[in-house]
Design a protein around this motif. Structure first.
Motif, PDB file in Angstrom:
ATOM      1  N   TYR A 191       0.843  -1.204   0.000  1.00 60.43           N
ATOM      2  CA  TYR A 191       0.000   0.000   0.000  1.00 60.43           C
ATOM      3  C   TYR A 191       0.875   1.248   0.000  1.00 60.43           C
ATOM      4  N   ILE A 192       0.278   2.341  -0.408  1.00 56.03           N
ATOM      5  CA  ILE A 192       0.914   3.662  -0.361  1.00 56.03           C
ATOM      6  C   ILE A 192      -0.070   4.618   0.302  1.00 56.03           C
ATOM      7  N   GLN A 193       0.391   5.344   1.313  1.00 56.51           N
ATOM      8  CA  GLN A 193      -0.434   6.360   1.958  1.00 56.51           C
ATOM      9  C   GLN A 193       0.180   7.734   1.714  1.00 56.51           C
ATOM     10  N   GLY A 194      -0.680   8.708   1.459  1.00 55.58           N
ATOM     11  CA  GLY A 194      -0.163  10.047   1.243  1.00 55.58           C
ATOM     12  C   GLY A 194      -1.275  11.051   0.944  1.00 55.58           C
ATOM     13  N   TYR A 195      -0.863  12.289   0.695  1.00 56.63           N
ATOM     14  CA  TYR A 195      -1.795  13.383   0.417  1.00 56.63           C
ATOM     15  C   TYR A 195      -1.847  13.625  -1.081  1.00 56.63           C
ATOM     16  N   ASP A 196      -3.080  13.671  -1.597  1.00 53.45           N
ATOM     17  CA  ASP A 196      -3.218  13.916  -3.025  1.00 53.45           C
ATOM     18  C   ASP A 196      -3.182  15.409  -3.301  1.00 53.45           C
ATOM     19  N   GLU A 197      -3.483  15.820  -4.549  1.00 56.67           N
ATOM     20  CA  GLU A 197      -3.377  17.236  -4.940  1.00 56.67           C
ATOM     21  C   GLU A 197      -4.414  18.114  -4.245  1.00 56.67           C
ATOM     22  N   ASP A 198      -5.468  17.475  -3.700  1.00 55.82           N
ATOM     23  CA  ASP A 198      -6.468  18.224  -2.933  1.00 55.82           C
ATOM     24  C   ASP A 198      -6.164  18.218  -1.443  1.00 55.82           C
ATOM     25  N   ASN A 199      -4.944  17.736  -1.116  1.00 58.34           N
ATOM     26  CA  ASN A 199      -4.474  17.664   0.266  1.00 58.34           C
ATOM     27  C   ASN A 199      -5.316  16.732   1.125  1.00 58.34           C
ATOM     28  N   GLU A 200      -5.887  15.718   0.493  1.00 53.89           N
ATOM     29  CA  GLU A 200      -6.639  14.703   1.228  1.00 53.89           C
ATOM     30  C   GLU A 200      -5.746  13.481   1.432  1.00 53.89           C
ATOM     31  N   PHE A 201      -5.796  12.957   2.643  1.00 55.26           N
ATOM     32  CA  PHE A 201      -4.983  11.783   2.976  1.00 55.26           C
ATOM     33  C   PHE A 201      -5.708  10.526   2.506  1.00 55.26           C
ATOM     34  N   ARG A 202      -5.011   9.715   1.700  1.00 49.30           N
ATOM     35  CA  ARG A 202      -5.638   8.520   1.136  1.00 49.30           C
ATOM     36  C   ARG A 202      -4.690   7.319   1.235  1.00 49.30           C
ATOM     37  N   THR A 203      -5.296   6.153   1.192  1.00 47.27           N
ATOM     38  CA  THR A 203      -4.543   4.901   1.138  1.00 47.27           C
ATOM     39  C   THR A 203      -4.812   4.236  -0.200  1.00 47.27           C
ATOM     40  N   TYR A 204      -3.741   3.874  -0.887  1.00 48.44           N
ATOM     41  CA  TYR A 204      -3.856   3.234  -2.209  1.00 48.44           C
ATOM     42  C   TYR A 204      -3.216   1.850  -2.132  1.00 48.44           C
ATOM     43  N   TYR A 205      -3.939   0.865  -2.627  1.00 47.42           N
ATOM     44  CA  TYR A 205      -3.421  -0.498  -2.618  1.00 47.42           C
ATOM     45  C   TYR A 205      -2.772  -0.807  -3.973  1.00 47.42           C
ATOM     46  N   VAL A 206      -1.678  -1.517  -3.907  1.00 48.23           N
ATOM     47  CA  VAL A 206      -0.808  -1.687  -5.076  1.00 48.23           C
ATOM     48  C   VAL A 206      -0.938  -3.106  -5.627  1.00 48.23           C
ATOM     49  N   ASP A 207      -1.048  -3.190  -6.936  1.00 48.43           N
ATOM     50  CA  ASP A 207      -1.068  -4.493  -7.611  1.00 48.43           C
ATOM     51  C   ASP A 207       0.287  -5.185  -7.423  1.00 48.43           C
ATOM     52  N   PRO A 208       0.296  -6.493  -7.134  1.00 48.71           N
ATOM     53  CA  PRO A 208       1.587  -7.186  -6.922  1.00 48.71           C
ATOM     54  C   PRO A 208       2.533  -7.132  -8.119  1.00 48.71           C
ATOM     55  N   LYS A 209       1.991  -6.856  -9.302  1.00 46.83           N
ATOM     56  CA  LYS A 209       2.835  -6.781 -10.500  1.00 46.83           C
ATOM     57  C   LYS A 209       2.966  -5.350 -11.018  1.00 46.83           C
ATOM     58  N   ALA A 210       2.788  -4.396 -10.125  1.00 45.22           N
ATOM     59  CA  ALA A 210       2.916  -2.990 -10.515  1.00 45.22           C
ATOM     60  C   ALA A 210       4.357  -2.680 -10.924  1.00 45.22           C
ATOM     61  N   ASP A 211       4.503  -1.605 -11.703  1.00 49.33           N
ATOM     62  CA  ASP A 211       5.822  -1.185 -12.177  1.00 49.33           C
ATOM     63  C   ASP A 211       6.196   0.170 -11.597  1.00 49.33           C
ATOM     64  N   TYR A 212       7.498   0.307 -11.252  1.00 56.55           N
ATOM     65  CA  TYR A 212       8.078   1.633 -11.122  1.00 56.55           C
ATOM     66  C   TYR A 212       8.314   2.155 -12.537  1.00 56.55           C
ATOM     67  N   ILE A 213       8.197   3.467 -12.714  1.00 55.60           N
ATOM     68  CA  ILE A 213       8.605   4.089 -13.976  1.00 55.60           C
ATOM     69  C   ILE A 213       9.585   5.200 -13.635  1.00 55.60           C
TER      70      ILE A 213
END
Length: 418
Positions: free
Chosen positions: A122-144
């Protein structure tokens, strides 16, 4: 030119098969294999299939399979970083854009507060609207990063997460495949050439040898030499090798006709610099599938024993470093084998394949044998050795191996060119 082509084909095949063994069994264990490489240095050619990038590199001195977790991850995201996220249709993160985020207008930019890409994904952080959110990551996600994709490595896809047996098999598979390749080459050799038969029968006669000058022919049965009966081909060669430049009386049975002929074996330098006799005949052969399979297996075993004994002699001082050959020596010997024909070259390739397998199993840092030693230590102590300390040992071991390679190469240059 023929020597260079032979070297490229033989070494390319040996390295490919070795690394293919690592790749197959690592994938079977569920390890993420980032790269399958032939050679070292800059990339000459590459393509990606599924999760793995297959590359050919500039320096043809070996190869490697880069498994997730063996080395520190090249990309690390810390709290405070701004990253872009691209999502799957189900809402999971599929791309993590590290830089050049403007080139990905559909990416959601967030400021990272907490991130776990190994266990809970997972990744937690503040989006562009300054709202704190939790995002779950696909096991096969890519860094770019710099528009280059690198798949993330969850803990269950890393080398260190697998059982001791799975890791040991993935490492041992490389040398094992070299032994298997040698057996297959020797089986093919036997099917082409025929399998040697241990009978005192002339299989063939070489031109200009003592045998053809004395009138021996293919199919002649050597009944006795100097009145001593012969039962096997080994009996025949033993008498001849011990009698260089000495006249021997051969009793020959040719299609039922028995006669005697005198032959003086020529002299040549054999193993251990001894003077051996030879008359220029080949052993008889037969063609049989099962026999060829057994020949490939038994001959491979004999090569393994011979090379191990030679290494033992090196350790005990019976051999010195002058007896070792590096790339220059191997190139020279491969050229000689190529000049003798495809069958001799096949035997030489089998010997090199066995040699590569055994050398890699030596308990030295940076080699497969050294890695197996660390797994063995982990099994005994119940926990792994610190990865940084193990990495230092492998680095030092690799440096010492390169130093040994330079010494052996210098010996080869002195031996063949100076």
């Amino acid at each position: 030119m023929n020597t260079l082509i032979s070297i490229i084909i033989i070494f390319g095949l040996l390295v490919f098969i070795h690394e293919l063994g690592h790749l197959i069994f690592a994938k079977r264990a569920g390890i993420l294999c980032r790269e399958f490489a032939i050679g070292f240095g800059p990339k000459l050619f590459s393509f990606k299939k599924d999760e793995t990038v297959y590359t050919i590199r500039l320096l043809p001195l070996g190869g490697f399979v880069r498994m997730a977790g063996e080395d520190p991850e090249m990309i690390e995201i810390k709290p405070g970083y701004q990253i872009g996220l691209v999502f799957t249709p189900t809402g999971k993160v599929k791309d993590i854009v590290i830089n050049n985020k403007s080139k990905y207008p559909n990416a959601r930019v967030i400021t990272v507060e907490k991130i776990d890409l190994e266990h809970q994904l997972y990744i937690q952080g503040y989006d562009e609207d300054n709202e704190f959110r939790t995002y779950y990551v696909d096991p096969k996600a890519d860094y770019i990063y710099d528009e280059q994709r690198t798949q993330i490595a969850p803990h269950n896809r890393q080398f260190g997460s697998k059982t001791l047996s799975q890791r040991a098999i993935a490492i041992f598979a490389g040398p094992f495949m070299n032994f298997a390749l040698a057996a297959v080459i020797l089986m093919a050799f036997s099917l082409i050439q025929g399998m040697p038969v241990n009978k005192p029968i002339v299989g063939d006669v070489i031109p200009d040898g003592a045998a053809i000058e004395a009138g021996l022919q293919k199919g002649d049965l050597v009944v006795a030499i100097d009145g001593k009966p012969l039962e096997t081909w080994d009996d025949l060669t033993s008498v001849i090798q011990k009698s260089p430049n000495q006249e021997l009386t051969f009793m020959i049975n040719r299609n039922g006709e028995v006669f005697s002929v005198a032959i003086v074996p020529d002299e040549r330098i054999g193993v251990n610099e001894q003077k051996d006799g030879f008359i220029g005949v080949y052993p008889p052969t037969e063609f049989a599938l099962f026999g060829s399979i057994m020949f490939g297996l038994t001959q491979t075993y004999e090569y393994i024993v011979l090379i191990i004994e030679s290494l033992g002699m090196l350790i005990t001082g019976q051999f010195t470093l002058d007896h070792l050959s590096g790339p220059v020596g191997i190139y020279n010997y491969t050229g000689q084998a190529a000049e003798m024909g495809i069958l001799v070259l096949m035997q030489w390739a089998a010997i090199l394949s066995v040699n590569l397998g055994i050398i890699n199993l030596l308990p030295l840092p940076a080699l497969d044998g050294g890695r197996l030693i660390f797994i063995g230590i982990e099994a005994v102590r119940g926990k792994p050795i610190d990865p940084q300390k193990e990495g230092i040992v492998h680095f030092v071991g690799f440096a010492l191996l390169m130093l040994l390679m330079l010494v052996v190469t210098w010996n080869d240059i002195n031996k063949f060119f100076l």
